[in-house]
Design a protein around this motif. Structure first.
Motif, PDB file in Angstrom:
ATOM      1  N   ILE A   5       0.856  -1.188   0.000  1.00 36.62           N
ATOM      2  CA  ILE A   5       0.000   0.000   0.000  1.00 36.62           C
ATOM      3  C   ILE A   5       0.890   1.234   0.000  1.00 36.62           C
ATOM      4  N   LEU A   6       0.692   2.150  -0.948  1.00 32.17           N
ATOM      5  CA  LEU A   6       1.486   3.369  -0.991  1.00 32.17           C
ATOM      6  C   LEU A   6       1.190   4.213   0.237  1.00 32.17           C
ATOM      7  N   ASP A   7       2.243   4.622   0.931  1.00 31.88           N
ATOM      8  CA  ASP A   7       2.062   5.392   2.153  1.00 31.88           C
ATOM      9  C   ASP A   7       1.765   6.849   1.824  1.00 31.88           C
ATOM     10  N   ASP A   8       1.276   7.572   2.819  1.00 33.20           N
ATOM     11  CA  ASP A   8       0.960   8.982   2.666  1.00 33.20           C
ATOM     12  C   ASP A   8       1.833   9.781   3.617  1.00 33.20           C
ATOM     13  N   THR A   9       2.415  10.857   3.122  1.00 31.92           N
ATOM     14  CA  THR A   9       3.317  11.667   3.940  1.00 31.92           C
ATOM     15  C   THR A   9       2.733  13.030   4.278  1.00 31.92           C
ATOM     16  N   PRO A  15      -6.998   8.911   8.264  1.00 30.55           N
ATOM     17  CA  PRO A  15      -8.212   8.297   8.820  1.00 30.55           C
ATOM     18  C   PRO A  15      -8.444   6.901   8.277  1.00 30.55           C
ATOM     19  N   GLY A  16      -8.772   5.990   9.172  1.00 29.32           N
ATOM     20  CA  GLY A  16      -8.975   4.588   8.816  1.00 29.32           C
ATOM     21  C   GLY A  16      -7.842   3.715   9.294  1.00 29.32           C
ATOM     22  N   THR A  17      -6.625   4.252   9.273  1.00 34.83           N
ATOM     23  CA  THR A  17      -5.459   3.534   9.795  1.00 34.83           C
ATOM     24  C   THR A  17      -5.507   3.570  11.318  1.00 34.83           C
ATOM     25  N   ASP A 462     -14.945   0.552   7.286  1.00 35.18           N
ATOM     26  CA  ASP A 462     -13.673   0.875   7.932  1.00 35.18           C
ATOM     27  C   ASP A 462     -13.129   2.233   7.485  1.00 35.18           C
ATOM     28  N   CYS A 463     -13.357   2.584   6.211  1.00 36.39           N
ATOM     29  CA  CYS A 463     -12.837   3.856   5.678  1.00 36.39           C
ATOM     30  C   CYS A 463     -13.712   5.046   6.060  1.00 36.39           C
ATOM     31  N   HIS A 464     -15.023   4.837   6.072  1.00 30.94           N
ATOM     32  CA  HIS A 464     -15.962   5.941   6.322  1.00 30.94           C
ATOM     33  C   HIS A 464     -16.928   5.561   7.438  1.00 30.94           C
ATOM     34  N   GLY A 524      -5.312   3.164  -2.042  1.00 35.72           N
ATOM     35  CA  GLY A 524      -6.409   3.408  -1.109  1.00 35.72           C
ATOM     36  C   GLY A 524      -6.057   4.369   0.010  1.00 35.72           C
ATOM     37  N   LYS A 525      -4.867   4.226   0.581  1.00 33.47           N
ATOM     38  CA  LYS A 525      -4.470   5.101   1.695  1.00 33.47           C
ATOM     39  C   LYS A 525      -4.315   6.541   1.216  1.00 33.47           C
TER      40      LYS A 525
END
Length: 544
Positions: A5-9, A15-17, A462-464, A524-525
């Motif tokens: 999963i591509l991470d977000d910086t 949200p969701g993690t 889980d996401c929303h 997704g992330k």
């Protein structure tokens, strides 16, 4: 890059993690100034509860387990009844169309099409009302409406009256499709949802599949009126179960740490200094001092829950939520997963009443037995597969749960369902013995659909989590409008193109759409981060 999963910086926390398990974690302090010991865990002490419950004994997350399980049993029964009433008459479409003196395509449109489009409209309106006043009043009123409309349909004298009764039924069916996933999320934590979502899907699919064998025999030996009267009686029992065993699950939660829907690792809603002071003063101000609701209070038709967002803003929420890439993707998958089953149900009588099968009405209905068995088998493994895969991947990810860990299960949908559609079309074209299309092909299709839809529904929740009701309202609206469109041409499509070409198209479409799960898993992330950072939903979803 957590497991592909591509991470977000761009955000401290997407949200969701959330920290599902502490096993293998080295960051013993989850957030500066917040003691990790404040996080609440399950009974084993190894799994962090997501979402974190408040201290109130009336918080649905704090309900006794028996109360949650009974709530889920009512969901299963209610969804089963709702799943059954939709296709109840499909085994007898050919003789009933002749009985009412209308063409088969028109009968299909009036009997099932009207019902489906009413479900679509009802999903939006019932969601709006449920967000405003809570879910329990909606469940009570629509269950009563289902009972009344069944008795009405049993006594109709004309096709127009039957279509009107089916329209009311469709509207009242909507909450048990659109609101149930949100109700499941109201009472069950992330690591417990997969199996309960499978129970919800089993109710719907089980009702769809059992309606045919039972109703087919009843209609053949008696009449469709007897079947509708019996369905009305089932809804009377359902009304009693909703009254006594489905208390309000909507709850305004305070004093709970937010570890999954905020852009902070742990969000208290107040500053750290205020939080520390609040913890010290908790005995005087905590929700835990609120008295537990009595059984009689739970029986009240309305709990007093009220959302202050205007009715019209609430009605617009689902249409804004479709801007979320997660909901957009899930709507596509959910529509494909379910709508092809609708097409099969409305063409069963057409296919098996004709040569070489020449099935009777009861035999056409009995073709759904294998679908029910496959759905039950899929449900039995759903908890292990969907929750188990998520927990295993979270452990591999140093205890951090990502909603995308729900998506690998979609491989089962691709393998079983797509294979089933291709084999269904080929076997019917070759006029294979009935066990091949009925037992093998329909079994494969429904096994895959059960796991696939459960995966999609759980992922969206889980996401929303905070907007899950709106998400499923728009998903059901679009899905049912698509299914409504199918009723216009499904029967003629098979006549013109043939069953093999028809289901080859369906199988190919299923493969193409399911493969979009791969980019959804990878990006997704980032999609969740984008929705939060650009406040895509705030103008309509927030009160301020």
């Amino acid at each position: 890059m957590p497991l592909g999963i591509l991470d977000d910086t761009k955000l401290e926390h997407v949200p969701g993690t959330a920290p599902l398990s502490e096993l293998g974690r080295t960051d013993l302090e989850v957030a500066p100034g917040i003691d990790q010991g404040l996080l609440k865990h399950d009974a084993t002490g190894q799994i962090v509860l997501i979402p974190q419950p408040s201290d109130s004994p009336n918080d649905p997350y704090n309900w006794p387990r028996w109360k949650k399980e009974l709530f889920t049993v009512v969901i299963a029964y209610g969804c089963g009844c709702v799943g059954a009433v939709g296709p109840l008459l499909t085994p007898a479409f050919v003789p009933l169309a002749a009985q009412f003196g209308v063409p088969l395509q028109r009968f299909t449109l009036g009997c099932n099409g009207a019902c489906i489009v009413a479900i679509a409209a009802g999903s939006l309106l019932c969601n709006t009302l449920a967000v405003k006043v809570g879910k329990r009043p909606i469940y009570l009123l629509t269950t009563l409406g289902l009972a009344i409309s069944c008795f009405w349909a049993a006594e109709v004298k004309s096709f127009g009256s039957l279509a009107a009764a089916r329209t009311i039924q469709g509207f009242c069916m909507a909450p048990f499709e659109a609101l149930i996933p949100a109700s499941v999320a109201d009472i069950w934590h992330v690591h417990e949802r997969g199996f309960r979502m499978a129970i919800f899907n089993l109710g719907v699919l089980g009702g769809i599949n059992l309606a045919g064998p039972i109703a087919g025999s009843v209609i053949q030996t008696g009449s469709y009126r007897i079947a509708m009267h019996g369905m009305g009686g089932a809804f009377v029992l359902m009304l009693l179960l909703v009254v006594f065993l489905m208390p309000e699950s909507a709850f305004s939660r305070h004093d709970a740490l937010n570890i999954d829907t905020s852009d902070k690792t742990v969000d208290t809603g107040i500053s750290e200094k205020q939080f520390a002071e609040h913890i010290e003063d908790r005995p005087a101000a905590s929700e835990s001092s609120a008295p537990r609701k009595t059984f009689m209070q739970d029986l009240l038709p309305w709990s007093g829950y009220w959302d202050h967002v205007s009715f019209w803003r609430t009605l617009l929420r689902p249409f804004v939520l479709i801007l979320s890439p997660i909901v957009m993707w899930a709507t596509l998958l959910f529509t494909i997963c379910i709508s092809w089953l609708v097409l099969i149900s409305i063409t069963l009588s057409q296919i098996f009443s004709a040569p070489p099968y020449n099935f009777s009405v009861s035999a056409v209905g009995a073709t759904n037995v294998s679908s029910f068995v496959a759905s039950v088998l899929a449900t039995l493994v759903a908890g292990t597969v969907i929750d188990g895969v998520a927990k295993y991947m979270a452990k591999r990810n140093n205890g951090i749960f990502e909603p995308e860990f729900r998506l690998p299960v979609m491989a089962t949908y691709l393998i079983f369902t797509a294979t089933g559609f291709f084999a269904w079309g080929q076997s019917l074209y070759k006029r294979e013995p009935w066990p091949i299309p009925v037992i093998v092909c329909m079994g494969l299709i429904n096994f895959g659909v059960q796991l696939g839809t459960t995966s999609v529904v759980t992922y969206v929740t889980d996401c929303h989590r905070e907007q899950s009701a709106e998400a499923f309202a728009i998903m059901n609206f679009i899905k049912n409008m698509f299914a409504f469109g199918l009723t216009f041409y499904a029967n003629d499509w098979i006549v013109v193109q043939g069953v093999r070409n028809c289901f080859y198209v369906i199988g190919g479409t299923t493969v193409a759409v399911t493969l979009t799960t791969i980019p959804m898993y990878i990006f997704g992330k980032k999609a969740r981060s984008w929705v939060f950072r650009y406040r895509v939903l705030d103008r309509v979803l927030k009160t301020k």
